[in-house]
Write an enzyme that holds these catalytic residues in place. Sequence first.
Site, PDB file in Angstrom:
ATOM      1  N   TYR A 134      -2.338   0.764   3.019  1.00 28.53           N
ATOM      2  CA  TYR A 134      -1.181   0.002   2.528  1.00 28.53           C
ATOM      3  C   TYR A 134      -1.225   0.047   1.002  1.00 28.53           C
ATOM      4  CZ  TYR A 134       1.935  -3.898   1.493  1.00 28.53           C
ATOM      5  OH  TYR A 134       2.941  -4.678   0.991  1.00 28.53           O
ATOM      6  N   ASP A 176       1.791   2.982   4.747  1.00 27.99           N
ATOM      7  CA  ASP A 176       2.910   2.629   3.870  1.00 27.99           C
ATOM      8  C   ASP A 176       2.497   2.965   2.449  1.00 27.99           C
ATOM      9  OD1 ASP A 176       4.833   1.506   2.292  1.00 27.99           O
ATOM     10  OD2 ASP A 176       4.599  -0.536   3.038  1.00 27.99           O
TER      11      ASP A 176
END
Length: 286
Positions: A134, A176
């Site tokens: 992330y 992400d």
Amino acid sequence: MYFRRVANCCINDQLPITKLRMMKIATWNVNSIRTRLLQVVEWLQDNPVDVLCLQETKVVDADFPRSQLEAIGYHLYISGQKSYNGVALLSRTPLAEVSMGFAPVLGVEKAGDFDEQKRVIAGLVGDVRIVNLYVPNGASVGSEKYDYKLRWLSVLREYLQALMEKQPNALCVCGDFNIALEDRDIYDPKGKENHIMASPAERQALQEVLDVGLADAFRKFTTEGDHFSWWDYRTNAFSRNRGWRIDHHYLTPNLYQQATSCKIDISPRKLPQPSDHAPVIVEFSN
DNA sequence: ATGGCAGTTCCTAACTGA
């Protein structure tokens, strides 16, 4: 060589063939696993991927909603914190060599304070090492958080370099990334030069990460634009397909060669109370 | 130019996200 050969069998006792082994790895920023739990369970029942990489779980490990995910056959490996960030690996088979953060690979000195935010978890399934990320958002270009994002990407590059040098596994680096690497990854790239997720310095920092030897699985199969993985909750961005492609699978050449598809599943984004991200699934065959 | 929406906590306001 990166998958277990299942069995050799024969047709009419003459022609030996080797059964193909398939594997699916998905990534999904769920924006709170507790809020999205039922959607994740139902998605996994419809899409029984081998490994699901979650980001933005937003919960401490003790409060992670394990039971319903374990009940449908997944082993859970989690690294969470209160309110923000948090990553998890869900796997149908137990993972080996699971590690959280940069420190297990880089050492505590190089990892510095970067492991305070829970953004990295990795593990080995068969001969494939999965790194679930992330990447920091960065707030706005030039901000303190933007500087943190750039420095974090620099540490990530060292982390991946070290992983590849120590154990040259097939590597799938997904998650992400909060960066649209190219203009075709944005619904309207005009005027985004100074926009977070599209600024030249971010793109350059990500490109330097990929230069350790990784390629974008999605672009092996799809070259045109208008394919996105994130849409702002505001201004009906999803219904107008005003999105960004910021969730990626980056692969080493051996694994890239074995990839047979890479698709964004926009169906969960259509549900009531959706995550702002859609899951992305890569499939391999050897 | 600004804010739009959503999730969480320090919970009816402030923060972070992207």
